[in-house]
Design an enzyme around this catalytic site. Structure first.
Site, PDB file in Angstrom:
ATOM      1  N   THR A   1       0.864  -1.184   0.000  1.00  7.70           N
ATOM      2  CA  THR A   1       0.000   0.000   0.000  1.00  7.70           C
ATOM      3  C   THR A   1       0.897   1.229   0.000  1.00  7.70           C
ATOM      4  O   THR A   1       1.614   1.473   0.977  1.00  7.70           O
ATOM      5  CB  THR A   1      -0.908   0.019   1.249  1.00  7.70           C
TER       6      THR A   1
ATOM      7  N   LYS B   1      -1.228   5.038   8.714  1.00  6.81           N
ATOM      8  CA  LYS B   1      -0.404   5.164   7.500  1.00  6.81           C
ATOM      9  C   LYS B   1      -1.292   5.399   6.280  1.00  6.81           C
ATOM     10  O   LYS B   1      -1.048   6.299   5.470  1.00  6.81           O
ATOM     11  CB  LYS B   1       0.416   3.885   7.321  1.00  6.81           C
TER      12      LYS B   1
ATOM     13  N   LYS C   1      -7.823   1.929  -3.038  1.00  5.08           N
ATOM     14  CA  LYS C   1      -7.479   1.469  -1.681  1.00  5.08           C
ATOM     15  C   LYS C   1      -7.560   2.629  -0.674  1.00  5.08           C
ATOM     16  O   LYS C   1      -8.132   2.492   0.406  1.00  5.08           O
ATOM     17  CB  LYS C   1      -6.070   0.864  -1.728  1.00  5.08           C
TER      18      LYS C   1
HETATM   19  P1  NAD Z   1       5.465  -6.323   6.985  1.00  2.64           P
HETATM   20  O1  NAD Z   1       6.266  -5.195   7.534  1.00  2.64           O
HETATM   21  O2  NAD Z   1       5.066  -7.450   7.877  1.00  2.64           O
HETATM   22  O3  NAD Z   1       6.241  -6.976   5.727  1.00  2.64           O
HETATM   23  C1  NAD Z   1       7.024  -6.268   4.823  1.00  2.64           C
HETATM   24  C2  NAD Z   1       8.253  -7.104   4.499  1.00  2.64           C
HETATM   25  O4  NAD Z   1       9.021  -6.482   3.464  1.00  2.64           O
HETATM   26  C3  NAD Z   1       9.191  -7.262   5.699  1.00  2.64           C
HETATM   27  O5  NAD Z   1       9.397  -8.640   5.960  1.00  2.64           O
HETATM   28  C4  NAD Z   1      10.476  -6.572   5.229  1.00  2.64           C
HETATM   29  O6  NAD Z   1      11.655  -7.170   5.760  1.00  2.64           O
HETATM   30  C5  NAD Z   1      10.380  -6.751   3.737  1.00  2.64           C
HETATM   31  N1  NAD Z   1      11.220  -5.859   2.942  1.00  2.64           N
HETATM   32  C6  NAD Z   1      11.372  -4.512   3.036  1.00  2.64           C
HETATM   33  N2  NAD Z   1      12.226  -4.070   2.084  1.00  2.64           N
HETATM   34  C7  NAD Z   1      12.613  -5.155   1.372  1.00  2.64           C
HETATM   35  C8  NAD Z   1      13.487  -5.351   0.264  1.00  2.64           C
HETATM   36  N3  NAD Z   1      14.152  -4.344  -0.316  1.00  2.64           N
HETATM   37  N4  NAD Z   1      13.666  -6.605  -0.214  1.00  2.64           N
HETATM   38  C9  NAD Z   1      13.007  -7.649   0.357  1.00  2.64           C
HETATM   39  N5  NAD Z   1      12.180  -7.532   1.415  1.00  2.64           N
HETATM   40  C10 NAD Z   1      11.986  -6.298   1.915  1.00  2.64           C
HETATM   41  O7  NAD Z   1       4.179  -5.655   6.318  1.00  2.64           O
HETATM   42  P2  NAD Z   1       2.796  -6.387   5.937  1.00  2.64           P
HETATM   43  O8  NAD Z   1       1.868  -6.342   7.091  1.00  2.64           O
HETATM   44  O9  NAD Z   1       3.107  -7.680   5.269  1.00  2.64           O
HETATM   45  O10 NAD Z   1       2.234  -5.332   4.867  1.00  2.64           O
HETATM   46  C11 NAD Z   1       2.811  -5.195   3.586  1.00  2.64           C
HETATM   47  C12 NAD Z   1       2.052  -4.118   2.837  1.00  2.64           C
HETATM   48  O11 NAD Z   1       0.674  -4.500   2.729  1.00  2.64           O
HETATM   49  C13 NAD Z   1       2.041  -2.751   3.542  1.00  2.64           C
HETATM   50  O12 NAD Z   1       2.148  -1.737   2.572  1.00  2.64           O
HETATM   51  C14 NAD Z   1       0.694  -2.723   4.275  1.00  2.64           C
HETATM   52  O13 NAD Z   1       0.214  -1.389   4.449  1.00  2.64           O
HETATM   53  C15 NAD Z   1      -0.168  -3.497   3.309  1.00  2.64           C
HETATM   54  N6  NAD Z   1      -1.330  -4.187   3.923  1.00  2.64           N
HETATM   55  C16 NAD Z   1      -1.211  -4.807   5.127  1.00  2.64           C
HETATM   56  C17 NAD Z   1      -2.327  -5.427   5.697  1.00  2.64           C
HETATM   57  C18 NAD Z   1      -2.223  -6.127   7.028  1.00  2.64           C
HETATM   58  O14 NAD Z   1      -3.272  -6.436   7.621  1.00  2.64           O
HETATM   59  N7  NAD Z   1      -1.018  -6.410   7.535  1.00  2.64           N
HETATM   60  C19 NAD Z   1      -3.557  -5.434   5.023  1.00  2.64           C
HETATM   61  C20 NAD Z   1      -3.642  -4.833   3.770  1.00  2.64           C
HETATM   62  C21 NAD Z   1      -2.502  -4.204   3.217  1.00  2.64           C
END
Ligand code: NAD
Length: 293
Positions: A93, A243, A168
């Site tokens: 997102t 966020k 979104k």
């Molecule tokens: P998270 O922080 O758990 O996961 C993100 C991952 O990306 C981490 O493991 C991090 O180490 C990795 N990362 C960062 N930079 C990287 C790179 N250069 N190379 C490889 N890996 C890298 O976040 P999440 O909860 O999985 O959410 C991910 C996205 O989805 C966000 O933008 C969030 O807003 C969105 N989202 C989350 C939810 C939810 O309920 N958690 C729901 C809908 C949308």
């Protein structure tokens, strides 16, 4: 179809596993080694870097925390290392501006781009029932649709580049406003001496009905599965909603939309998003609507 999946966090770890379970060849990578090791234990192919993961990919999916991570990773080896004409799908997102900039970089490097943010939380990611909102050209959408069908249930092609992110943030802005409305209604009702169960029975089936009442009711009791009934364990964390409201605020300002309730929701969540509150479900904002003592 050879897929590189980058970002194995709360959401991405499930999405990558679902693609693997559906029979796709998935090579994955995360900067956190434990996430990579856990994926390897589950039988997914892993790489030692993002560049290595995308080297033979036809499709690259990223699921990072924010827009800065996407732009940095794209420019730090991913675009350069992928074979020509790779389809880059970003499911993080991020802001509409970041999505447009990401797609510009992808195209400039000789590849193709889609923005495809998701909603449905970690449960939706695990069960493959996400809603996926997609921006980009229709041919690219058609190519990626079978993968979206594995990761999600409600797949919507929203329009051109950035449209997925636009849907979104608009959706989440309305959700935040609805949740604050529900919180204020239940608090006022309580102060007027009403039983929350009575209020729920009326409001869940009357003109004020919304998901924030029927499914995510902000008071404990009426909906036993709702976060409010389990001390606001998320669900959808306040930090993530805050966020997303920041992205909505940027869009409200850049478009000059007179969305004062959206701005008020941004202010309310920004103030609430401190300490323990950040990790609580976003319906916990009701605490700011209850009389002290
Ligand atoms: P998270 O922080 O758990 O996961 C993100 C991952 O990306 C981490 O493991 C991090 O180490 C990795 N990362 C960062 N930079 C990287 C790179 N250069 N190379 C490889 N890996 C890298 O976040 P999440 O909860 O999985 O959410 C991910 C996205 O989805 C966000 O933008 C969030 O807003 C969105 N989202 C989350 C939810 C939810 O309920 N958690 C729901 C809908 C949308």
């Amino acid at each position: 179809m050879r897929i590189a999946f980058l970002g194995l966090g709360n959401m991405g770890s499930h999405m990558a596993r679902n693609l693997h379970a559906a029979g796709y060849s998935v090579t994955c990578y995360d900067i956190v080694q434990e996430a990579v090791d856990a994926a390897a234990r589950d039988g997914l192919a892993t790489a030692a870097s993002g560049a290595e993961a995308v080297r033979e990919a036809q499709i690259v999916i990223t699921m990072f925390p924010a827009g800065e991570h996407v732009l940095a990773a794209y420019q730090d080896g991913l675009l350069e290392s992928a074979p020509q004409d790779t389809l880059f799908i970003d499911s993080s997102t991020i802001s509409v501006d970041h999505a447009v900039e990401a797609a510009r970089l992808v195209t400039q490097a000789g590849h193709r781009a889609l923005d495809a943010p998701v909603s449905g939380g970690t449960v939706g990611a695990a069960q493959g029932t996400l809603t996926i909102m997609v921006g980009g050209n229709p041919e690219n959408f058609t190519q990626a649709k079978p993968l979206f069908d594995v990761m999600g249930r409600n797949i919507v092609h929203a329009g051109d580049t950035g449209s997925g992110q636009a849907v979104k943030l608009v959706n989440n802005m309305a959700l935040a406003i609805n949740t604050i409305a529900a919180a204020e209604a239940f608090s006022l009702g309580e102060n007027l001496g009403l039983d929350p169960q009575v209020l729920y029975e009326v409001m869940s089936s009357s003109a004020a009905q919304s998901w924030s009442i029927t499914t995510n009711c902000p008071v404990p009791g009426p909906v036993p599965e709702a976060p409010a009934s389990r001390d606001f364990r998320p669900g959808f964390a306040t930090a993530l909603m805050t966020k997303d409201l920041g992205l909505a605020k940027a869009a409200i300002e850049s478009t000059g939309t007179p969305a004062s309730f959206g701005m008020a929701a941004y202010e309310a969540y920004t103030e609430f998003n401190t300490g323990d509150n950040s990790g609580k479900d976003f319906s916990a904002i009701i605490k700011t609507k209850q009389k002290k003592g």
